[in-house]
Design an enzyme around this catalytic site. Sequence first.
Site: not given
Length: 331
Positions: A43-45
């Site tokens: 999700v951190k992309d």
Amino acid sequence: MDISNGFVGTVGNTPLIRLNRMSNETGCEILGKAEFLNPGGSVKDRAALYIIRDAEERGLLKPGGTVVEGTAGNTGIGLTHICNAKGYRCLIIIPETQSQEKIDALRTLGAEVRTVPAVPYRDPNNYVKVSGRLAEEMDNAIWANQFDNVANRRGHYETTGAEIWEQTGGKVDIWTTSTGTGGTFAGVSMFFKEKNPSVRSIVADPMGSGLYSYVKTGTISTEGKSVTEGIGISRITANMEGAPIDDAIQIDDRECVRILYKLLEEEGLFMGGSVGINVGAAYALAKQMGPGHTIATVLCDGGSRYQSRLYNREWLAEKELLPDSVSAPPS
Ligand code: PMP
């Protein structure tokens, strides 16, 4: 033609997966946003991309510059991929308690990684504070500052929230996810509330995190601890500031691990620890609310990053977290 523009063009637009067994069992639609399918694996992309884009747009990051961040892993992985793709250097400060898989992955990807002892946020040697100081001391460098840089939640407002809304045709009753920086929770919550104020936004909190007590009593206090990584906060970050929160639910590690193995064995999904908290919360809320509700949550990253811990029965047995479906290791 349907061609993505480099690594950056493949971030986001992830599928929304109906968790069939749990949905059928509860009579609710339990939906997981498949963030583990982002090109950097989490999700951190999305936050990494929005933070770098924001710094470029403000003229703070120039060609050949360095992105510095203190990160539990996934943000560093996303930042390193994007730095490689855009021609920046990446310097990552990470607490030495984080899984070896994540530290190794960062070095393999090409980040410069410095490990520091895990100390509380109030300590000047906390990894987040060290990263901020280093960025300040370097030329042509920015501090990504994922906790308090609201480009993070803007990414989730403009993409994650908008995508889930479109994928469900606006049919969401409950939004629940755990918080690290709070970017995912807050950005999506803000988007949903603008579309329909009756959507309920519920924080999913692991033990040892302060948000549950904050939501229930107005003061941050913590109880117990959790083996999950990348989630749990003990202060209101700028990303969480002003985010609509209707309620909170606490999920302990035993339930988290039980859910992770349920996801693996019944849904075919091999997931990271925070997903056990998120789906554990969605499942508990489905049972509390009764049939007919649509509950959206996040499948933040995959299980391979936690192979030596959450998917290692010796480690689980030692932590007294072995689920019923996994046989005990030989003693
Ligand atoms: N799950 C995992 C595995 C993470 O790495 C993170 C971010 N640290 C989160 C959940 C929480 O995301 P956010 O920072 O948007 O609250």
